[in-house]
Design a protein around this motif. Structure first.
Motif: not given
Ligand code: FES
Length: 149
Positions: A13-18, A62-67
């Motif tokens: 969710d946060h990667k797609r919509n930071p 950044g990658c999904a986790i860092s974003t």
């Protein structure tokens, strides 16, 4: 839903919509954070009023986790005092690196999902990139690029 499912869902969710993603023209702290292992970077913008974090935003690749980590961190920090932010950093750091930390630590809220990262040591730097950048911003390290090595 267990913590692993929640982890997947929240990260995606946060990667797609930071949240809090983009520039901040009136920021009074701007710091670049860089992970030399992969080349990912974030730019953290913060508006400090006295010892209160009035606003905080980020940009970068950044990658999904860092974003997701940067996104969740900015959500958690708004309106917090510097002292609380530093305590949060310590709690997140312990969560990512210490085996026996309880992921339900009250002060962490949603950030507790990052306990799942501990199983993957190579991803710990991904999850901690934003937090190390935050520390540099609090210490007012200027515009210097920092690393997580
Ligand atoms: Fe680069 Fe995660 S792979 S920060």
């Amino acid at each position: 839903m267990d913590l692993d499912d929640l982890y997947q869902e929240v990260i995606l969710d946060h990667k797609r919509n930071p949240r809090n993603f983009g520039p901040m023209p009136d920021a009074n702290r701007n710091v670049d954070g860089f992970n030399p292992l992969c080349g990912d970077h974030i730019h953290l913008h913060m508006k400090l009023a006295g010892d209160v974090i009035e606003d905080v935003r980020f940009e970068g690749e950044g990658c999904a986790i860092s974003t997701a980590s940067a996104s969740l961190m900015t959500e958690a920090l708004k309106g917090k005092r510097v002292e609380e932010a530093e305590r949060m950093f310590e709690a997140v750091h312990a969560l990512l690196t210490e085996e026996d930390v309880d992921p339900d630590l009250g002060q962490l809220g949603k950030l507790a999902i990052f306990s799942g990262v501990r199983q993957f040591p190579s991803r710990v730097k991904c999850a901690s990139l934003a937090w190390h950048t935050l520390c540099a911003a609090i210490q007012d390290d200027g515009d210097e690029v920092i690393t997580t090595e």
